[in-house]
Design an enzyme around this catalytic site. Sequence first.
Site, PDB file in Angstrom:
ATOM      1  N   SER A  49       0.837  -1.205   0.000  1.00  0.00           N
ATOM      2  CA  SER A  49       0.000   0.000   0.000  1.00  0.00           C
ATOM      3  C   SER A  49       0.865   1.246   0.000  1.00  0.00           C
ATOM      4  CB  SER A  49      -0.913   0.036   1.220  1.00  0.00           C
ATOM      5  OG  SER A  49      -1.634   1.246   1.199  1.00  0.00           O
ATOM      6  N   LYS A 103      -4.748  -6.443   3.396  1.00  0.00           N
ATOM      7  CA  LYS A 103      -4.660  -5.307   2.451  1.00  0.00           C
ATOM      8  C   LYS A 103      -6.045  -4.978   1.880  1.00  0.00           C
ATOM      9  CE  LYS A 103      -3.141  -2.137  -0.349  1.00  0.00           C
ATOM     10  NZ  LYS A 103      -3.738  -2.112  -1.594  1.00  0.00           N
ATOM     11  N   HIS A 106      -7.731  -3.066   4.400  1.00  0.00           N
ATOM     12  CA  HIS A 106      -7.129  -1.713   4.373  1.00  0.00           C
ATOM     13  C   HIS A 106      -7.839  -0.880   3.309  1.00  0.00           C
ATOM     14  CE1 HIS A 106      -4.511   1.147   2.279  1.00  0.00           C
ATOM     15  NE2 HIS A 106      -3.938   1.401   3.444  1.00  0.00           N
ATOM     16  N   GLU A 124     -10.033   2.368   3.503  1.00  0.00           N
ATOM     17  CA  GLU A 124      -9.647   3.515   2.649  1.00  0.00           C
ATOM     18  C   GLU A 124     -10.889   4.091   1.936  1.00  0.00           C
ATOM     19  OE1 GLU A 124      -6.238   2.731  -0.057  1.00  0.00           O
ATOM     20  OE2 GLU A 124      -7.604   3.304  -1.669  1.00  0.00           O
TER      21      GLU A 124
HETATM   22  C1  6PG Z   1      -2.990   1.509  -1.820  1.00  0.00           C
HETATM   23  C2  6PG Z   1      -4.215   1.740  -2.608  1.00  0.00           C
HETATM   24  C3  6PG Z   1      -4.122   1.087  -3.918  1.00  0.00           C
HETATM   25  C4  6PG Z   1      -5.199   1.645  -4.764  1.00  0.00           C
HETATM   26  C5  6PG Z   1      -6.229   0.780  -5.254  1.00  0.00           C
HETATM   27  C6  6PG Z   1      -7.628   1.247  -5.007  1.00  0.00           C
HETATM   28  O1  6PG Z   1      -3.155   1.024  -0.721  1.00  0.00           O
HETATM   29  O2  6PG Z   1      -1.918   1.846  -2.296  1.00  0.00           O
HETATM   30  O3  6PG Z   1      -5.344   1.237  -1.948  1.00  0.00           O
HETATM   31  O4  6PG Z   1      -4.163  -0.279  -3.744  1.00  0.00           O
HETATM   32  O5  6PG Z   1      -5.271   2.932  -4.983  1.00  0.00           O
HETATM   33  O6  6PG Z   1      -5.908   0.633  -6.572  1.00  0.00           O
HETATM   34  O7  6PG Z   1      -8.128   1.809  -6.105  1.00  0.00           O
HETATM   35  P1  6PG Z   1      -9.651   2.023  -6.457  1.00  0.00           P
HETATM   36  O8  6PG Z   1     -10.058   3.261  -5.738  1.00  0.00           O
HETATM   37  O9  6PG Z   1      -9.596   2.230  -7.933  1.00  0.00           O
HETATM   38  O10 6PG Z   1     -10.426   0.822  -6.103  1.00  0.00           O
END
Ligand code: 6PG
Length: 507
Positions: A137, A209, A212, A216
């Site tokens: 991440s 993850k 996570h 997010e």
């Molecule tokens: C990270 C992010 C990364 C990402 C995903 C989610 O932890 O670095 O979560 O994995 O930005 O691609 O993207 P979406 O918003 O397109 O689902």
Amino acid sequence: MKSETLCDIGFIGLGVMGHNLALNLADNGYVVACFDLDDNKVAQLEEIDTQQRGDKPKRIFGCSSFTQLLDSLKKPNLLMISVPAGNAVDDVCEHLISAGIKADDIIIDTGNSLWKDTVEREKKYKKDFIFFSTAVSGGEVGARFGPSLMPSGDPYAWTRVAPVLKAISAKVDPTTGRPIERFEPGNPVLEGEPCAAYIGASGAGHYVKMVHNGIEYADMQLICESYHVLREGLKLTALEIADIFEKWHDGVLDSYLMEISIEVLREQDPVTGLALVDVILDTAGQKGTGLWTAVSALEVGSPAQTITQAVFARSLSSFKQERVIASEILDGPESVIYTQEQKQQIIEQLHDALYCSKICAYAQGFQLMAIASKDKGWNLDFSAIAKIWRAGCIIRAVFLQDINNAFVENEHLSNLLLDPFFSQQITKFQMNWRKSIASATLMGIPHPAMSSALAYYDSYRCKTLPANLLQAQRDYFGAHTFSRTDQPANKKYHLDWSASPRVLRQV
Ligand code: 6PG
């Protein structure tokens, strides 16, 4: 270009993440052999390394085939792959098998793979090589200068790859719990606690993850809902909102996502000169990890409504044309002009609402991981997970130190809301949370994540939910039985609802 000595690590897939991870490895002293189906990407990476190293020996060497890649590496081979989740991972594995990979070689999948696929791959490739994974991440910058890493799989492989993963990961200052920033190419600072910890058996790292990312999604949606109240409800400009967020950032809401939101809100559109955010179309994309989290929460029966609402909010945003039509047909409340004093009050309440909702979103994510951990026998260490999320990853925030403290205090904590610090915080701020949700409702501004967080809180603290009536309804139409409050819960009863007089039977 061929290296005169054998390389330490092979890297396959030089998209945004792979390109930056390879440079990060090189910065940390590893000599990397790289391969991508696109030769230009390989050449571009070699060029950057050449410029960066100057007169010093190069650390990145491009390869033009899987065979050349394996031939360039020290034995046993250590390879990292960064390709889109799904079939591409298996394609690379099959190519490496054909190129002669051996049983004690390790392939680390660094992509956003679905955790179930990772479990299957470990079994599938067991006799060909060791399939290990580390979820990454931190996006582009994290990959380049220090991501948060969630490795899992064969414990023996972990002993071999741990020094590499710890070296390239983000670092935290152990005395403050704050990230050590090192956004400079070249030789990085390696001091500090690494944001890379062994998560558990195969699939555990990708599961963590995935959660996570679910968190997010919720965190982003909560910030967006706050922006919406300020923008549409109070009619503030993007710059005024940036100033408010900046004040919020200087406290319990200090986070990377808040930081970038402030920067975004201050950005001007190079074409029109307007605030960039005002000219960005309001339809959100998604790659699927938030959806996976929501699906997993539904599957294991873990209430993660704020995360799920954040996924739905993105889906609903994509119905742009329908929303435009609906906006002409469906009425909302009359808009209100607020006094300066009222505006100030709404802003203060919104701050507390965002904080309390955020606590609930994280509580849901950790509760989901706890249920999955039990279900799958992963024995996840939640204080370690909170620790490696303090820097490098997208949800990094001061707040993660409080979560870490909660699990250090009680490793069996079933819900973050039960931690004394967090329960006191919510007690302190909850009236403003409730008032904020009430005013957003009266304004007609949608706030699905925030209100679902409050519903989660109120449901979780509710001694008696209306599920008693629901059980009676189920028993009425489907003889699905119910338990009684005055008998052990495992004793099931059915009432013959059509008999006169009624007959209650234990079944
Ligand atoms: C990270 C992010 C990364 C990402 C995903 C989610 O932890 O670095 O979560 O994995 O930005 O691609 O993207 P979406 O918003 O397109 O689902």
